[in-house]
Design a protein around this motif. Structure first.
Motif, PDB file in Angstrom:
ATOM      1  N   LEU A 313      12.570 -21.553 -41.955  1.00 43.40           N
ATOM      2  CA  LEU A 313      13.724 -22.174 -42.419  1.00 43.40           C
ATOM      3  C   LEU A 313      14.637 -22.291 -41.450  1.00 43.40           C
ATOM      4  CD1 LEU A 313      13.687 -21.454 -46.261  1.00 43.40           C
ATOM      5  CD2 LEU A 313      13.239 -23.518 -45.219  1.00 43.40           C
ATOM      6  N   THR A 314      14.871 -21.026 -40.724  1.00 41.79           N
ATOM      7  CA  THR A 314      15.850 -20.638 -39.834  1.00 41.79           C
ATOM      8  C   THR A 314      15.457 -21.671 -38.288  1.00 41.79           C
ATOM      9  OG1 THR A 314      16.290 -18.529 -40.393  1.00 41.79           O
ATOM     10  CG2 THR A 314      16.983 -19.076 -38.335  1.00 41.79           C
ATOM     11  N   GLY A 315      14.280 -21.477 -38.078  1.00 36.01           N
ATOM     12  CA  GLY A 315      13.945 -22.476 -37.183  1.00 36.01           C
ATOM     13  C   GLY A 315      13.876 -23.883 -37.202  1.00 36.01           C
ATOM     14  N   LEU A 316      13.683 -24.283 -38.488  1.00 33.11           N
ATOM     15  CA  LEU A 316      13.960 -25.700 -38.783  1.00 33.11           C
ATOM     16  C   LEU A 316      15.395 -26.232 -38.622  1.00 33.11           C
ATOM     17  CD1 LEU A 316      11.510 -26.209 -41.879  1.00 33.11           C
ATOM     18  CD2 LEU A 316      11.333 -27.292 -39.338  1.00 33.11           C
ATOM     19  N   HIS A 317      16.511 -25.248 -39.196  1.00 29.44           N
ATOM     20  CA  HIS A 317      17.665 -25.583 -39.192  1.00 29.44           C
ATOM     21  C   HIS A 317      18.193 -25.644 -37.807  1.00 29.44           C
ATOM     22  CE1 HIS A 317      21.891 -25.501 -39.881  1.00 29.44           C
ATOM     23  NE2 HIS A 317      21.909 -24.439 -39.111  1.00 29.44           N
ATOM     24  N   ARG A 318      17.610 -24.707 -36.693  1.00 31.21           N
ATOM     25  CA  ARG A 318      18.260 -24.849 -35.296  1.00 31.21           C
ATOM     26  C   ARG A 318      17.601 -25.955 -34.853  1.00 31.21           C
ATOM     27  NH1 ARG A 318      16.063 -20.155 -34.398  1.00 31.21           N
ATOM     28  NH2 ARG A 318      14.163 -20.895 -33.437  1.00 31.21           N
ATOM     29  N   GLU A 319      16.303 -26.508 -35.154  1.00 31.55           N
ATOM     30  CA  GLU A 319      15.713 -27.648 -34.670  1.00 31.55           C
ATOM     31  C   GLU A 319      16.378 -28.842 -35.157  1.00 31.55           C
ATOM     32  OE1 GLU A 319      11.759 -27.163 -35.159  1.00 31.55           O
ATOM     33  OE2 GLU A 319      11.383 -25.369 -34.241  1.00 31.55           O
ATOM     34  N   ASN A 320      17.367 -28.968 -35.994  1.00 38.23           N
ATOM     35  CA  ASN A 320      18.079 -30.151 -36.652  1.00 38.23           C
ATOM     36  C   ASN A 320      16.917 -30.946 -37.435  1.00 38.23           C
ATOM     37  OD1 ASN A 320      20.872 -29.984 -36.252  1.00 38.23           O
ATOM     38  ND2 ASN A 320      20.273 -30.269 -33.879  1.00 38.23           N
ATOM     39  N   ALA A 321      16.007 -30.037 -38.010  1.00 36.70           N
ATOM     40  CA  ALA A 321      14.984 -31.023 -38.683  1.00 36.70           C
ATOM     41  C   ALA A 321      15.531 -31.062 -40.146  1.00 36.70           C
ATOM     42  CB  ALA A 321      13.572 -30.167 -38.626  1.00 36.70           C
ATOM     43  N   PHE A 322      16.439 -31.702 -40.323  1.00 37.75           N
ATOM     44  CA  PHE A 322      16.731 -32.171 -41.789  1.00 37.75           C
ATOM     45  C   PHE A 322      17.056 -30.934 -42.546  1.00 37.75           C
ATOM     46  CE2 PHE A 322      16.003 -35.907 -39.365  1.00 37.75           C
ATOM     47  CZ  PHE A 322      16.872 -36.702 -39.675  1.00 37.75           C
ATOM     48  N   VAL A 323      17.018 -29.874 -42.051  1.00 38.55           N
ATOM     49  CA  VAL A 323      17.135 -28.661 -43.166  1.00 38.55           C
ATOM     50  C   VAL A 323      18.563 -27.973 -42.698  1.00 38.55           C
ATOM     51  CG1 VAL A 323      16.547 -26.302 -43.595  1.00 38.55           C
ATOM     52  CG2 VAL A 323      14.682 -28.075 -43.072  1.00 38.55           C
ATOM     53  N   GLU A 324      19.579 -28.065 -43.655  1.00 40.64           N
ATOM     54  CA  GLU A 324      20.910 -27.725 -43.696  1.00 40.64           C
ATOM     55  C   GLU A 324      21.120 -26.290 -44.376  1.00 40.64           C
ATOM     56  OE1 GLU A 324      23.188 -30.576 -45.667  1.00 40.64           O
ATOM     57  OE2 GLU A 324      22.270 -32.366 -44.737  1.00 40.64           O
ATOM     58  N   TYR A 325      21.940 -25.629 -43.575  1.00 42.00           N
ATOM     59  CA  TYR A 325      22.095 -23.969 -43.966  1.00 42.00           C
ATOM     60  C   TYR A 325      23.331 -24.174 -44.779  1.00 42.00           C
ATOM     61  CZ  TYR A 325      22.887 -19.267 -44.058  1.00 42.00           C
ATOM     62  OH  TYR A 325      23.149 -17.748 -44.378  1.00 42.00           O
ATOM     63  N   LEU A 326      23.536 -23.746 -45.914  1.00 47.46           N
ATOM     64  CA  LEU A 326      24.464 -23.845 -46.873  1.00 47.46           C
ATOM     65  C   LEU A 326      25.326 -22.611 -46.902  1.00 47.46           C
ATOM     66  CD1 LEU A 326      22.737 -25.109 -50.184  1.00 47.46           C
ATOM     67  CD2 LEU A 326      24.354 -26.494 -48.379  1.00 47.46           C
ATOM     68  N   GLY A 327      24.943 -21.253 -46.273  1.00 50.69           N
ATOM     69  CA  GLY A 327      25.672 -20.189 -46.307  1.00 50.69           C
ATOM     70  C   GLY A 327      24.977 -19.241 -47.460  1.00 50.69           C
ATOM     71  N   HIS A 328      25.125 -17.760 -47.178  1.00 50.65           N
ATOM     72  CA  HIS A 328      24.859 -16.920 -48.000  1.00 50.65           C
ATOM     73  C   HIS A 328      23.146 -16.884 -48.309  1.00 50.65           C
ATOM     74  CE1 HIS A 328      29.102 -16.161 -49.068  1.00 50.65           C
ATOM     75  NE2 HIS A 328      29.213 -17.569 -49.159  1.00 50.65           N
ATOM     76  N   GLY A 329      22.409 -17.411 -47.142  1.00 50.80           N
ATOM     77  CA  GLY A 329      20.888 -17.341 -47.464  1.00 50.80           C
ATOM     78  C   GLY A 329      20.375 -18.695 -48.142  1.00 50.80           C
ATOM     79  N   TRP A 330      21.088 -19.505 -48.278  1.00 52.92           N
ATOM     80  CA  TRP A 330      20.394 -20.836 -48.922  1.00 52.92           C
ATOM     81  C   TRP A 330      20.609 -21.964 -48.071  1.00 52.92           C
ATOM     82  CZ3 TRP A 330      18.669 -20.991 -53.774  1.00 52.92           C
ATOM     83  CH2 TRP A 330      18.447 -19.746 -54.654  1.00 52.92           C
ATOM     84  N   PHE A 331      19.575 -22.809 -48.056  1.00 54.60           N
ATOM     85  CA  PHE A 331      19.387 -23.962 -47.538  1.00 54.60           C
ATOM     86  C   PHE A 331      19.240 -25.437 -48.407  1.00 54.60           C
ATOM     87  CE2 PHE A 331      17.964 -20.321 -44.966  1.00 54.60           C
ATOM     88  CZ  PHE A 331      18.167 -20.514 -43.419  1.00 54.60           C
ATOM     89  N   ARG A 332      19.103 -26.281 -47.920  1.00 57.08           N
ATOM     90  CA  ARG A 332      18.905 -27.653 -48.659  1.00 57.08           C
ATOM     91  C   ARG A 332      18.402 -28.593 -47.463  1.00 57.08           C
ATOM     92  NH1 ARG A 332      24.746 -30.294 -50.106  1.00 57.08           N
ATOM     93  NH2 ARG A 332      25.360 -31.058 -48.004  1.00 57.08           N
ATOM     94  N   PHE A 333      17.713 -29.571 -48.062  1.00 64.30           N
ATOM     95  CA  PHE A 333      17.234 -30.885 -47.259  1.00 64.30           C
ATOM     96  C   PHE A 333      18.233 -31.948 -46.889  1.00 64.30           C
ATOM     97  CE2 PHE A 333      12.978 -29.602 -48.475  1.00 64.30           C
ATOM     98  CZ  PHE A 333      12.527 -28.961 -47.417  1.00 64.30           C
ATOM     99  N   HIS A 334      18.238 -32.780 -46.155  1.00 67.19           N
ATOM    100  CA  HIS A 334      19.144 -33.893 -46.202  1.00 67.19           C
ATOM    101  C   HIS A 334      18.692 -34.709 -47.155  1.00 67.19           C
ATOM    102  CE1 HIS A 334      20.065 -38.007 -44.859  1.00 67.19           C
ATOM    103  NE2 HIS A 334      21.020 -37.536 -44.152  1.00 67.19           N
ATOM    104  N   PRO A 335      19.512 -35.439 -47.962  1.00 69.41           N
ATOM    105  CA  PRO A 335      18.993 -36.129 -49.268  1.00 69.41           C
ATOM    106  C   PRO A 335      17.825 -37.099 -49.247  1.00 69.41           C
ATOM    107  CG  PRO A 335      21.428 -36.163 -48.887  1.00 69.41           C
ATOM    108  CD  PRO A 335      20.850 -35.410 -47.980  1.00 69.41           C
ATOM    109  N   LEU A 336      17.975 -37.954 -48.095  1.00 73.02           N
ATOM    110  CA  LEU A 336      16.633 -38.986 -47.945  1.00 73.02           C
ATOM    111  C   LEU A 336      15.673 -38.162 -47.532  1.00 73.02           C
ATOM    112  CD1 LEU A 336      18.681 -41.750 -45.863  1.00 73.02           C
ATOM    113  CD2 LEU A 336      17.578 -41.746 -48.264  1.00 73.02           C
TER     114      LEU A 336
END
Length: 894
Positions: A313-336
């Protein structure tokens, strides 16, 4: 073919493998006709000329390449452009391509620099000579490398950093990439030597989105554009693809509101550019996580059975692979992206989704939020887990009140008849009781209580979970007791709840203040029904003074409504009105009223209006009570509604309807002493008005002693049948309590005055009427004088009583400039108070304005004006405009 920046370049050199350098890698991409130039980004990109390094870092389709291409094409000097898609096959190949990009940008390089001889190696001497020649330039060369994330060899980053550092002011490097480059960016940031444009900045604003849609021939309202931007989060490719698709539709606006992303080119784009570019294990992770609104590495591991989700997940976020970091260890996908992944999961692995929801619910029940737990349990059709989570969390009170009431009701409405565990039965009971379906609610509640009794005999089942379930039972018992008018049951359940509250974790009670607040509110209402006003006030005040927290805000208003009723029943109309008005105002601010506080408050306001003989206003408040959600949920509210309705009908002269309304006050397990007394008083007054005083005497004799409203009515009834002695005996039993307000003391004084008149004690009669007028005037209590009978009118024409009554009970003196005619006229009748809008209309009638002119001046319809005129005529007892204006002036209304 012509490049946008000049003639087609000469035949390029070969790469270290001997393959020709492909010319397409050096051409600045063309911009489509619908490309939107965004000045805010261009201005930011201009800073690339001031810093050695610029990084444009965004997701696939974020618009980064077209942004830099448009900016580069607009420069006075040619920009050395390189697309690194093929150049990143090794550092030798990369530098061969980059040297060619410099030459094609008219950068003169000496033959001493040389060319790389091996695909995976480049001599340090070449890099040193290149840096040296660039550093000697008068003007810096701008180099833009697109798709830099394709240059995966770490040596390339080190070598590029070396050349950039050594070239000094001779080179400006722009990297267009999906992922943060491996260069030592922290050094550049510390030295303020970097310009960065990231994914969030690349997102389209609503205004930019509107301009983009206009370029595609689409014009939409601002709300629709805002919804589209919210759904795409300003993603450039998503907006363009939506616009292209909508342009071919007959109704673009409707299409964009309801388009299914998984059935459009957006899905093809994201699946090809994002999902398919990932390794199989990462693709599996993405598909499994698509069922979640947000996810942590631990939750992801629970869904995959692996332990590497955090790194992925950290790698996907760094790669801008539509994985957003919300803080405090939580992520989410771009809605689409999430929407498309879910659709892809259902197609590829249709049986996996329920199991994923079940795993998520079990993990979240231990470590997540209740809302998420319930949502995933419901999606898995695991209603036993959903109900267990709600009950164990002590959140069953949220079915009745709070911000999640509607959401919980909708969620559990999908629960079928199975399973039938104690928790599911408790949830069903709560839903039935919240809808005032007492019979079905009690059936489910008893079933749950029997099952919990069996469980309590097993030691392994004892603990906080069982205590939470039994505490939920106690709450539902108090609720049912209130709805059925059973004060004793309410007290017993409250005692059980008090004992159980010490057995559940205190933290849960703090997280759900609505549970105990509901219990105390219902207990206070049950005590009020029983006539225990002081005990009821103590309980209700506890909640009313507890603060306006979101879970208990409506309960506070409900308790204020009950406290207003206590004030009214004690005779304090003004106090009752203040509390009830506060409830009505709060209900207006908060949206639809919650049951049953605002409904009861409206009934209290209606009762106060009847005491003031403002019958139209009373009927309006009755209508407002009927508009409340579950306006008559319990015997208390039904009784008050019946009593007020009966009094309005009685004041209107419809005695038969008043009797029918009083009969509707019945229907409870336990009779309320005050409700019975007031009901009997209304019925007796109706019989008395119809000339049946003996029937009134009989009804009132059946009521318990000590209720002033019945004793006063009985005095009037006995006098009507000519039994003055009996009336005097009754008066001796009238002992208003010290807390009795004017609505009680005024009626008592008038009853004593009537008796005094019957025995010829005129002085005492006048003194008692004067005292009644003084007390009633402060709160504008007119009904007691209208109900007293015709004997009072003659007294009100005498001095000084007329002076005490003028202006609020009887008409005041003539207005200046309009002396009263000399001829003697009959005394003016007591009139109902005009509403504010009726006064507005009267003032304009006095100015000789036509009906149409009044309507235009007040911004209302002509029919509305006619309605107000007709009502004002009726209240003033006139039939013509001239008479209405004259009477209004006589009464001091103009």
């Amino acid at each position: 073919m012509l490049d946008e920046n000049g003639p087609e370049p000469a035949t390029p050199h070969a790469d270290p493998r001997g393959n020709p350098l492909l010319r397409t890698q050096f051409v600045i991409p063309a911009r489509p006709a619908t490309f939107l130039r965004r000045e805010r980004l261009d201005e930011h990109l201009d800073e690339a000329l001031l810093t050695p390094l610029t990084v444009v870092d965004g997701a696939a389709g974020a618009g980064k390449t077209l942004l830099v291409a448009d900016w580069a094409a607009a420069r006075d000097r040619r920009v050395a452009w390189l697309t690194a898609r093929l150049a990143g096959k090794g550092c030798g190949t990369f530098w061969a391509y980059l040297l060619q990009a410099l030459r094609l940008a008219d950068v003169t390089l000496s033959g001493d620099i040389g060319t790389p001889a091996e695909p995976g190696h480049v001599d340090d001497a070449l890099l040193t000579r290149l840096a040296g020649e660039l550093s000697a330039r008068d003007a810096p060369v701008v180099v833009a490398i697109d798709d830099y994330d394709q240059a995966t060899d770490p040596e390339i980053a080190d070598q590029l950093d070396f050349v950039l550092q050594q070239a000094g002011r001779g080179m400006r490097l722009i990297l267009v990439t999906r992922t943060e480059p491996l260069l030592p960016l922290h050094r550049y940031r510390a030295a303020d030597a970097i310009t960065e444009i990231k994914n969030a900045e690349l997102a389209f604003t609503p205004r930019e989105a509107a301009d983009l849609l206009t370029l595609h021939g689409l014009r939409l309202p601002d709300d629709d554009i805002g919804a589209l931007v919210n759904r795409t989060q300003g993603w450039a490719a998503g907006l363009r693809l939506c616009a292209l698709a909508a342009r071919g539709e007959g109704d673009p606006r409707t299409y964009l509101k309801g388009f299914e992303a998984d059935r459009t080119t957006i899905a093809d784009y994201l699946l090809a550019e994002v999902l398919k570019r990932q390794p199989p294990q990462t693709q599996d992770l993405l598909l499994r996580l698509s069922i979640l609104e947000r996810f942590s590495p631990e939750l992801a591991d629970a869904l995959t059975g692996r332990t590497d989700a955090g790194l992925i997940l950290t790698g996907l976020h760094r790669e801008n692979a539509f994985v957003e970091y919300l803080g405090h260890g939580w992520f989410r996908f771009h809605p689409l992206f999430a929407e498309i992944l879910r659709a892809h999961l259902r197609v590829c692995r249709p049986r996996l989704e329920p199991e994923l929801h079940r795993r998520a619910a079990h993990w979240l029940r231990r470590s997540g939020s209740l809302d998420e737990t319930l949502g995933h349990a419901a999606a898995a059709d695991d209603w036993e887990s959903a109900a267990d989570a709600l009950v164990d969390d002590l959140a069953i009170g949220e079915i009745f009140t709070g911000l999640r009431t509607d959401a919980l009701s909708e969620l559990f409405s999908r629960m079928g008849p199975e399973p039938t565990t104690p928790a599911t039965d408790l949830v069903r009971a709560a839903r039935h009781l919240a809808q005032c379906d007492v019979e079905r609610g009690l059936g489910r509640l008893k079933r749950a209580e029997r099952a919990l009794t069996r469980q309590s005999g097993s030691s392994e089942d004892d603990g906080p979970g069982l205590a939470a379930a039994r505490l939920s039972c106690a709450l539902l018992e108090v609720t049912a007791a209130r709805l059925t008018g059973s004060p004793g049951r309410a007290e017993a359940a409250a005692r059980t709840a008090e004992r159980l509250s010490s057995e559940v974790p205190g933290r849960r009670l703090e997280e759900h203040p609505e549970l105990m607040a509901l219990l105390v509110t219902h207990l206070g209402s049950a005590r009020l029904w029983a006539g225990r006003f002081q005990d009821a006030r103590a309980a209700l005040t506890t909640v009313a003074d507890s603060g306006r927290t979101a879970p208990t805000a409506h309960l506070r208003e409900e308790c204020l409504g009950h406290l207003a009723l206590i004030d009214y029943l004690n005779g304090w109309a003004a106090r009752a009105e203040r509390k009830a008005s506060a409830v009505a105002a709060a209900a207006g601010r908060c949206g639809p009223p919650a049951a049953p506080g605002p409904g009861l408050a409206s009934l209290v306001l209606a009762a106060v209006a009847v005491d003031r003989n403002e019958l139209d206003r009373a009927e309006a408040h009755l209508d407002a009570a009927a508009d409340a959600r579950h306006p008559l949920p319990d015997p208390l509210a039904r009784a008050v509604h019946a009593l007020v309705t009966g009094r309005v009908l009685l004041a209107r002269g419809d005695t038969r309807a008043a009797l029918e309304a009083a009969d509707r006050a019945a229907g409870a397990d336990v009779t309320s002493p005050w409700a019975a007394a007031h009901t009997t008083a209304v019925a007796a007054a109706a019989h008395l008005a119809d000339g049946r005083p003996e029937m009134a005497v009989k009804l009132l004799a059946e009521e318990p002693e000590g209720e002033p409203v019945c004793l006063v009515g009985a005095v009037r009834a006995e006098l009507a049948v000519g039994r003055t002695g009996a009336a005097i005996e009754l008066l001796e039993r009238v002992r208003p309590q010290g807390h009795a307000g004017p609505a009680i003391t005024v009626r008592t004084a008038l009853a004593r005055a009537q008796v005094a008149g019957e025995v010829g004690d005129v002085a005492t009669q006048r003194r008692l009427v004067a005292r009644a007028l003084e007390e009633a005037r402060r709160e504008r209590l007119r009904s007691p004088f209208l109900e007293a009978g015709p004997w009072l009118r003659a007294l009100l024409r005498t001095v000084p009583l007329r002076g005490l009554a003028e202006g609020w009970l009887v008409p005041g003196p003539p207005s200046p400039g309009h002396p009263e005619p000399v001829q003697e006229r009959p005394p003016l009748p007591v009139v109902q108070e005009l509403s504010g809008r009726e006064r507005d209309v009267l003032r304009r009638l006095a100015e000789m304005m036509s009906t149409e002119e009044i309507a235009a001046d007040l911004y209302v319809s002509v029919n509305t004006v006619k309605t107000h005129i007709k009502s004002a005529y009726r209240k003033l007892a006139v039939n013509r405009r001239q008479d209405a204006v004259r009477r209004a002036r006589e009464l001091g209304l103009l």
